[in-house]
Design a protein around this motif. Structure first.
Motif, PDB file in Angstrom:
ATOM      1  N   MET A 198       0.829  -1.201   0.000  1.00  0.00           N
ATOM      2  CA  MET A 198       0.000   0.000   0.000  1.00  0.00           C
ATOM      3  C   MET A 198       0.870   1.259   0.000  1.00  0.00           C
ATOM      4  O   MET A 198       0.658   2.182  -0.791  1.00  0.00           O
ATOM      5  CB  MET A 198      -0.907  -0.002   1.223  1.00  0.00           C
ATOM      6  CG  MET A 198      -1.654   1.298   1.481  1.00  0.00           C
ATOM      7  SD  MET A 198      -1.901   1.624   3.247  1.00  0.00           S
ATOM      8  CE  MET A 198      -0.238   1.933   3.830  1.00  0.00           C
ATOM      9  N   SER A 201       2.590   2.025  -3.188  1.00  0.00           N
ATOM     10  CA  SER A 201       1.690   2.462  -4.262  1.00  0.00           C
ATOM     11  C   SER A 201       1.326   3.941  -4.170  1.00  0.00           C
ATOM     12  O   SER A 201       0.694   4.480  -5.077  1.00  0.00           O
ATOM     13  CB  SER A 201       0.404   1.629  -4.226  1.00  0.00           C
ATOM     14  OG  SER A 201      -0.467   2.061  -3.196  1.00  0.00           O
ATOM     15  N   ILE A 202       1.725   4.592  -3.079  1.00  0.00           N
ATOM     16  CA  ILE A 202       1.393   6.016  -2.879  1.00  0.00           C
ATOM     17  C   ILE A 202       2.617   6.865  -3.193  1.00  0.00           C
ATOM     18  O   ILE A 202       3.657   6.708  -2.536  1.00  0.00           O
ATOM     19  CB  ILE A 202       0.964   6.279  -1.426  1.00  0.00           C
ATOM     20  CG1 ILE A 202      -0.211   5.393  -1.025  1.00  0.00           C
ATOM     21  CG2 ILE A 202       0.601   7.756  -1.237  1.00  0.00           C
ATOM     22  CD1 ILE A 202      -0.517   5.410   0.458  1.00  0.00           C
ATOM     23  N   ILE A 220      -6.060   8.870   2.328  1.00  0.00           N
ATOM     24  CA  ILE A 220      -5.140   8.240   1.373  1.00  0.00           C
ATOM     25  C   ILE A 220      -4.811   6.818   1.812  1.00  0.00           C
ATOM     26  O   ILE A 220      -4.879   5.866   1.017  1.00  0.00           O
ATOM     27  CB  ILE A 220      -3.846   9.069   1.242  1.00  0.00           C
ATOM     28  CG1 ILE A 220      -4.150  10.444   0.652  1.00  0.00           C
ATOM     29  CG2 ILE A 220      -2.830   8.338   0.372  1.00  0.00           C
ATOM     30  CD1 ILE A 220      -2.990  11.426   0.767  1.00  0.00           C
ATOM     31  N   ARG A 224      -6.066   3.529  -0.241  1.00  0.00           N
ATOM     32  CA  ARG A 224      -5.102   2.645  -0.914  1.00  0.00           C
ATOM     33  C   ARG A 224      -5.127   1.249  -0.330  1.00  0.00           C
ATOM     34  O   ARG A 224      -4.768   0.277  -1.007  1.00  0.00           O
ATOM     35  CB  ARG A 224      -3.684   3.210  -0.811  1.00  0.00           C
ATOM     36  CG  ARG A 224      -3.494   4.559  -1.459  1.00  0.00           C
ATOM     37  CD  ARG A 224      -3.957   4.594  -2.900  1.00  0.00           C
ATOM     38  NE  ARG A 224      -2.947   4.135  -3.837  1.00  0.00           N
ATOM     39  CZ  ARG A 224      -3.129   4.080  -5.147  1.00  0.00           C
ATOM     40  NH1 ARG A 224      -4.298   4.443  -5.667  1.00  0.00           N
ATOM     41  NH2 ARG A 224      -2.173   3.654  -5.947  1.00  0.00           N
ATOM     42  N   ASP A 229     -13.536   0.750  -0.230  1.00  0.00           N
ATOM     43  CA  ASP A 229     -14.118   0.173  -1.447  1.00  0.00           C
ATOM     44  C   ASP A 229     -15.591  -0.187  -1.290  1.00  0.00           C
ATOM     45  O   ASP A 229     -16.324  -0.256  -2.273  1.00  0.00           O
ATOM     46  CB  ASP A 229     -13.341  -1.082  -1.862  1.00  0.00           C
ATOM     47  CG  ASP A 229     -11.942  -0.754  -2.371  1.00  0.00           C
ATOM     48  OD1 ASP A 229     -11.669   0.430  -2.615  1.00  0.00           O
ATOM     49  OD2 ASP A 229     -11.133  -1.699  -2.526  1.00  0.00           O
ATOM     50  N   TYR A 244     -10.583  11.012  -0.544  1.00  0.00           N
ATOM     51  CA  TYR A 244      -9.710  10.095  -1.287  1.00  0.00           C
ATOM     52  C   TYR A 244      -9.933  10.232  -2.789  1.00  0.00           C
ATOM     53  O   TYR A 244      -8.964  10.326  -3.565  1.00  0.00           O
ATOM     54  CB  TYR A 244      -9.947   8.654  -0.839  1.00  0.00           C
ATOM     55  CG  TYR A 244      -9.136   7.647  -1.617  1.00  0.00           C
ATOM     56  CD1 TYR A 244      -7.744   7.632  -1.533  1.00  0.00           C
ATOM     57  CD2 TYR A 244      -9.760   6.703  -2.436  1.00  0.00           C
ATOM     58  CE1 TYR A 244      -6.995   6.709  -2.245  1.00  0.00           C
ATOM     59  CE2 TYR A 244      -9.015   5.781  -3.145  1.00  0.00           C
ATOM     60  CZ  TYR A 244      -7.635   5.782  -3.057  1.00  0.00           C
ATOM     61  OH  TYR A 244      -6.881   4.873  -3.771  1.00  0.00           O
ATOM     62  N   CYS A 248      -7.030  11.488  -5.420  1.00  0.00           N
ATOM     63  CA  CYS A 248      -6.616  10.643  -6.552  1.00  0.00           C
ATOM     64  C   CYS A 248      -6.781  11.382  -7.879  1.00  0.00           C
ATOM     65  O   CYS A 248      -5.914  11.302  -8.766  1.00  0.00           O
ATOM     66  CB  CYS A 248      -7.434   9.351  -6.576  1.00  0.00           C
ATOM     67  SG  CYS A 248      -6.951   8.161  -5.307  1.00  0.00           S
ATOM     68  N   ILE A 253      -3.491   9.767  -9.434  1.00  0.00           N
ATOM     69  CA  ILE A 253      -2.961   8.532  -8.863  1.00  0.00           C
ATOM     70  C   ILE A 253      -3.719   7.352  -9.453  1.00  0.00           C
ATOM     71  O   ILE A 253      -4.939   7.271  -9.330  1.00  0.00           O
ATOM     72  CB  ILE A 253      -3.113   8.525  -7.323  1.00  0.00           C
ATOM     73  CG1 ILE A 253      -2.424   9.750  -6.713  1.00  0.00           C
ATOM     74  CG2 ILE A 253      -2.521   7.243  -6.741  1.00  0.00           C
ATOM     75  CD1 ILE A 253      -2.641   9.883  -5.223  1.00  0.00           C
ATOM     76  N   GLU A 255      -5.332   3.624 -10.044  1.00  0.00           N
ATOM     77  CA  GLU A 255      -5.925   2.649  -9.136  1.00  0.00           C
ATOM     78  C   GLU A 255      -4.941   1.503  -8.881  1.00  0.00           C
ATOM     79  O   GLU A 255      -4.089   1.202  -9.708  1.00  0.00           O
ATOM     80  CB  GLU A 255      -7.217   2.098  -9.727  1.00  0.00           C
ATOM     81  CG  GLU A 255      -8.351   3.106  -9.784  1.00  0.00           C
ATOM     82  CD  GLU A 255      -9.633   2.474 -10.252  1.00  0.00           C
ATOM     83  OE1 GLU A 255      -9.676   1.222 -10.363  1.00  0.00           O
ATOM     84  OE2 GLU A 255     -10.597   3.210 -10.516  1.00  0.00           O
ATOM     85  N   VAL A 256      -5.107   0.862  -7.727  1.00  0.00           N
ATOM     86  CA  VAL A 256      -4.253  -0.271  -7.372  1.00  0.00           C
ATOM     87  C   VAL A 256      -5.094  -1.275  -6.588  1.00  0.00           C
ATOM     88  O   VAL A 256      -6.015  -0.889  -5.863  1.00  0.00           O
ATOM     89  CB  VAL A 256      -3.028   0.182  -6.541  1.00  0.00           C
ATOM     90  CG1 VAL A 256      -3.457   0.727  -5.189  1.00  0.00           C
ATOM     91  CG2 VAL A 256      -2.029  -0.957  -6.364  1.00  0.00           C
ATOM     92  N   ILE A 258      -5.116  -4.026  -3.669  1.00  0.00           N
ATOM     93  CA  ILE A 258      -4.438  -4.596  -2.512  1.00  0.00           C
ATOM     94  C   ILE A 258      -5.332  -5.691  -1.948  1.00  0.00           C
ATOM     95  O   ILE A 258      -6.538  -5.494  -1.778  1.00  0.00           O
ATOM     96  CB  ILE A 258      -4.177  -3.519  -1.424  1.00  0.00           C
ATOM     97  CG1 ILE A 258      -3.313  -2.387  -1.975  1.00  0.00           C
ATOM     98  CG2 ILE A 258      -3.532  -4.141  -0.189  1.00  0.00           C
ATOM     99  CD1 ILE A 258      -1.899  -2.772  -2.306  1.00  0.00           C
TER     100      ILE A 258
END
Length: 422
Positions: A198, A201-202, A220, A224, A229, A244, A248, A253, A255-256, A258
């Motif tokens: 995580m 990824s930031i 954030i 992440r 979600d 958030y 983004c 930023i 998407e990712v 996790i």
């Protein structure tokens, strides 16, 4: 019988060196046993021997049996063409080089003193935990203290490798590297790798710019980590989600994904929601954390740096939508100790190593002021009369068990070598 024992015997001449003869009947005099390389190729490099009436300079190869030469296919390897003596425990076959010239063989078993073999056999007998468990208490304190220091530095070297690798990958953005490894520490064993992914990824530039608003940092981290979600009814959740999404979009930023964080089997105070909120508050409180922890500060200063607690919402929650009794949920001393052991000390070591500075004494002193870890390995050493008085001791003992005892490396261990002398 293992080859590393024969290496030990040859390296330290633990046999009767007078009247040595090869199996071919030639007298052997050892001028220099050679350099023990522990690399690919012959075992001892650049030995100097007199065999018969001829002085030789070259390499020495060691095996349990002469026939191991062929089992290992050395006759086909040019790296072994310069072997001047084949040292074995038992001679069962003539040995020839690549050019079919015979290699002199020294059979050791008739030259090794009985007490050396007896000590080795005693050390090699399996016990309930480790080979030397009953003899540990008898080891000289000076030997043990010096060995602990080497163990500790070995452990730091291993821990520093991923830190230095990430520093190179980030263009030596040490603040960003620290953020990733602190996040891993906050995730503990269960969620550590997920927290680390995580954090990586930031873009840390985003954390730098948004750290002046604690809610933005929390948004954030929660976003992440995938905790935003799924929809919830709480106003605070909706505020974090809105923040958030805006951040983004603002910083573009991507998407990712996790994997789902683990709540199961955690005490509530170790829930990932609580640890992420504490991490967010830490970076809100300290915008230049790297410079603060790499300075030569006292243990009390470090504890003050980590005097953080969760945000207001998480004082009355462990999960979204589920209110609980109010609790500050500050970082405990024992948790900060884990941060010092697993992140701050390896990080200081890695950073100083990268700039060519030496700080091992400083780090030893720091960990000597920290309470030892509590786990089954440390408890076992205590049972066998080797107690850990500090985190420095416990880190050394963990290295001993995991890297030496577990792999039966008694002959690379100062404790094992000391016992062989007795």
């Amino acid at each position: 019988m293992k080859e590393d024992f024969l290496h030990h015997i040859w390296q330290f001449k633990k046999f009767n060196v007078l009247d040595l003869k090869t199996v071919q009947g030639d007298r052997v005099e050892i001028i220099n046993a050679g350099q023990y390389l522990q690399l690919a190729g012959p075992d001892f490099f650049n030995a100097q021997l007199i065999i018969g009436s001829q002085k030789w300079a070259g390499n020495v190869e060691i095996h349990i049996k002469s026939s191991d030469w062929y089992i290992h296919n050395h006759e086909r390897d040019a790296a072994y063409d310069n072997v001047i003596l084949h040292v074995v425990w038992e001679h069962d076959s003539e040995v020839f080089r690549h050019d079919n010239s015979e290699i002199p063989v020294l059979e050791l078993k008739s030259y090794v003193m009985p007490d050396v073999l007896q000590n080795y056999n005693a050390l090699s007998v399996s016990k309930s935990w480790i080979y030397c468990e009953k003899e540990l208490e008898s080891i000289d304190r000076f030997v043990l203290d010096n060995w602990k220091e080497r163990l500790f530095l070995e452990r730091l070297e291993r821990k520093s490798v991923p830190i230095i690798e990430l520093a190179k990958a980030t263009g030596n953005d040490w603040e960003a590297v620290l953020f990733c490894f602190l996040a891993k520490n906050f995730g503990l064993n269960t969620n550590g790798d997920l927290f680390y992914s995580m954090a990586k990824s930031i873009p840390f530039s985003v954390i730098r710019r948004e750290s002046f608003e604690a809610e933005n940092v929390e948004a954030i981290l929660f976003g992440r980590a995938g905790l935003l979600d799924f929809p919830h009814e709480d106003t605070y959740f909706k505020d974090l989600k809105s923040r958030y999404d805006y951040i983004c979009h603002k910083y573009q930023i991507p998407e990712v994904h996790i994997d789902a964080l683990q709540f199961f089997k955690h005490r509530p105070d170790n829930f990932p929601t609580i640890r992420l909120s504490q991490l967010a508050q830490l970076y809100h409180k300290h915008q230049n954390l790297f410079s603060k922890i790499t300075q030569r500060v006292s243990i009390e200063d470090i504890y003050r740096i980590f005097e953080v607690q969760v945000s207001d919402y998480w004082q009355t929650h462990y999960r979204f939508d589920k209110e609980s009794a109010k609790k500050r949920k500050a970082l405990t001393t024992s948790f900060v100790d884990l941060i010092i052991i697993n992140t701050i000390v390896p990080f200081r070591f890695a950073y100083c190593k990268s700039i060519g500075k030496e700080n091992s004494e400083e780090l030893i002193a720091l960990l000597q002021a920290v309470a030892p870890e509590k786990n089954t390995i440390i408890d076992k050493f205590k049972y066998f009369k080797i107690p850990a008085q500090s985190a420095y001791d416990s880190q050394s003992l963990l290295q001993q068990k995991n890297e030496y005892c577990n792999h039966k490396r008694c002959l690379q261990c100062a404790v094992g070598l000391e016992l062989l002398k007795k």
